[in-house]
Design an enzyme around this catalytic site. Structure first.
Site, PDB file in Angstrom:
ATOM      1  N   SER A 121      -6.501  -2.224  -4.052  1.00 55.96           N
ATOM      2  CA  SER A 121      -5.912  -2.205  -2.918  1.00 55.96           C
ATOM      3  C   SER A 121      -6.781  -2.982  -1.689  1.00 55.96           C
ATOM      4  CB  SER A 121      -5.761  -0.713  -2.163  1.00 55.96           C
ATOM      5  OG  SER A 121      -7.134  -0.387  -1.843  1.00 55.96           O
ATOM      6  N   LYS A 122      -5.883  -2.828  -0.630  1.00 56.04           N
ATOM      7  CA  LYS A 122      -6.357  -3.932   0.379  1.00 56.04           C
ATOM      8  C   LYS A 122      -7.858  -3.961   0.914  1.00 56.04           C
ATOM      9  CE  LYS A 122      -2.654  -5.822   3.317  1.00 56.04           C
ATOM     10  NZ  LYS A 122      -1.372  -4.932   3.588  1.00 56.04           N
ATOM     11  N   ARG A 123      -8.525  -2.594   0.510  1.00 48.68           N
ATOM     12  CA  ARG A 123      -9.936  -2.539   0.897  1.00 48.68           C
ATOM     13  C   ARG A 123     -10.845  -3.483   0.029  1.00 48.68           C
ATOM     14  NH1 ARG A 123     -12.202   2.462  -1.668  1.00 48.68           N
ATOM     15  NH2 ARG A 123     -10.191   3.170  -2.763  1.00 48.68           N
TER      16      ARG A 123
END
Ligand code: GLU
Length: 483
Positions: free
Chosen positions: A255-257
């Site tokens: 995911s984006k993190r």
């Protein structure tokens, strides 16, 4: 099924960006078909009208185009099984849902939103209780005549089990008693994914359904739909999750993190589509009898097979992608490389800088194009000078010694016959010989004076060529004044 050929499809929902996991699904689906001379279809699954994003289909089409995943049928391309956008196929779903109502595999459900709400517990969880499964025919007629809103539900068997053999995960089996009577057609007339993708896969002749493993355990429900229609079930190929490395060393769903997760963001960060494709091809698949890491799309098509797929989650490693990208940049023909590098340099460098030469010095030294800006900060600005840079053991240089060299060379450079690498090199070499100095010592002094940093792409004379005469002389004069 058409000509006994493999038919696969990619069926994204238009969300506005192409998650790298989705791109991998598209790639594997494409490769499975193309490795066997089959057909590949693009279908847009936009029936969830709430989640629609404008322009999202264009993003999908553009991504496939940029990555070389070309589809034989789909929006814009056409084909015998269109339309290829689900919102344009609503009457088809209605017709097929009605067929199942007639054959007793589906039913109208008139339950109100309030009634469904009341079935939920305090956590908001609760299943449908089958209230309308066996409504008498007269009640159904009456409700329909009155225009009472309804949904159409799939009538699940109450006992027994449903199983199928996934080509990656093996047998998947579920007790029918666990299956809810899921909605096929909603009150607004739109179908659910659970229903319409099955109808489409069948009508489009899809032989192999390739998709993420989040659908692994709901697939028995889809198998029951095939059975209810009397259709042959397709082959299922579910793909393992893509994970990202967390700061604490664990892994979790990418995911984006973890970093950029969409194809567009990676491209914006300077990654090449072909490097991205090559890297993600290996995230869950490997060639059978070799350790080959670099693949063109054609080689992937030749080598891909279901047996090479793995069911363990694959970890997306940004460093590894970067390495792939640097190798791809190194191997790019000059003209293609310049097409990408020159516009960046043109924007940040003064007109006097020879950006073509600078680009060529950087060709083997950058891993992503976005590194160019930092890599040339010594060109676009005059960095703070650290005099200790003049000290070099190997060349036996010191700041004092360098000062003398710079003062000696300045007039020679001013009088240089022309300003190119070879002339400048000969000139400095000649000077070194005349003073019985190591050429390396002279080059060191000039390189530090001009670049004002220790590590540079290219040597002293190459850099002077990049800077041009005026800027080079000016930098040497400044360096002398500072020493
Ligand atoms: N629209 C679904 C998704 O994007 C497709 C799943 C499938 O390939 O069946 O997740």
């Amino acid at each position: 099924m058409s000509d006994n050929k493999i038919v696969t499809r990619f069926a994204p929902s238009p969300t506005g960006f192409m998650h790298i996991g989705n791109l991998r699904t598209a790639l594997y689906s494409y490769l499975l078909s193309k490795s066997q001379g089959g057909k590949f279809i693009l279908r847009i699954e936009d029936t969830d009208q709430v989640r629609l994003v404008e322009g999202a289909t264009d993003v999908i089409i553009k991504t496939l185009e940029m990555t070389g995943i070309d589809y034989d049928e789909g929006p814009g391309v056409g084909g015998d099984h269109g339309p290829y956008v689900q919102s344009e196929r609503l009457p088809i779903y209605k017709e097929y849902a009605e067929k199942l109502v007639k054959s007793g595999h589906a039913y109208y459900c008139f339950c109100s939103a309030e009634r469904l709400e009341s079935l939920k517990d305090d956590k908001g969880i609760g299943g449908y209780d089958g209230h309308c499964r066996d409504l008498p025919a007269e009640v159904i007629e009456k409700n329909l005549a009155e225009g009472k809103p309804y949904v159409i539900r799939q009538k699940m068997p109450l006992e027994g089990t449903t199983s199928y053999v996934d080509q990656v995960y093996g047998e998947v089996s579920i007790d029918n008693s666990e299956l809810r009577d899921q909605i096929m057609i909603k009150a607004d007339g739109y179908p659910t994914y659970n229903f319409c993708h099955v109808v489409d896969d069948y009508l489009m002749g899809v032989t192999h359904v390739v998709r993420g493993n989040e659908y692994l355990t709901s697939t028995p429900k889809y198998c029951l739909l095939y059975d209810a229609f009397g259709w042959e079930r397709p082959n299922y190929v579910h793909l393992p999750l893509l994970m990202g490395k967390d700061a604490d060393g664990n892994v979790s769903k990418l995911s984006k993190r973890h970093g950029a997760v969409s194809f567009q963001d990676l491209v914006a960060d300077g990654y090449l589509p072909e490097a991205i494709v090559n890297y993600i091809a290996l995230l869950g698949w490997c060639p059978k009898d070799s350790n080959q890491e670099f693949f063109t799309m054609d080689e992937l098509k030749q080598n891909f097979s279901i047996e090479g797929l793995s069911k363990s989650p694959a970890v997306f490693d940004y460093e590894k992608l970067k390495w792939f990208n640097s190798e791809y940049i190194k191997n790019m023909p000059d003209d293609r490389y310049e097409e990408k590098a020159l516009p960046i340099l043109r924007e940040i460098c003064a007109d006097s800088v020879d950006i073509k030469k600078l680009a060529s010095l950087l060709h083997t030294r950058i891993a992503v194009f976005s590194e160019i800006k930092d890599a040339v900060s010594f060109v676009t600005s005059r960095l703070d000078m650290d005099p200790s840079l003049y000290t070099n053991k190997k060349n036996k240089t010191t700041p004092e010694g360098c000062k003398v060299i710079l003062e000696d060379c300045l007039p020679l450079l001013k009088d240089a016959a022309s300003w190119d690498n070879d002339t400048l090199f000969e000139l400095l070499k000649g000077y070194a010989a005349s003073k019985e100095l190591k050429a390396g010592a002279v080059m060191w002094a000039i390189r530090i004076a001009v670049a004002r940093q220790g590590v540079t792409p290219g040597g002293a004379t190459e850099l002077m060529e990049v800077f041009g005469k005026e800027e080079s002389i000016s930098r040497i004069e400044q360096a002398i004044a500072e020493l």
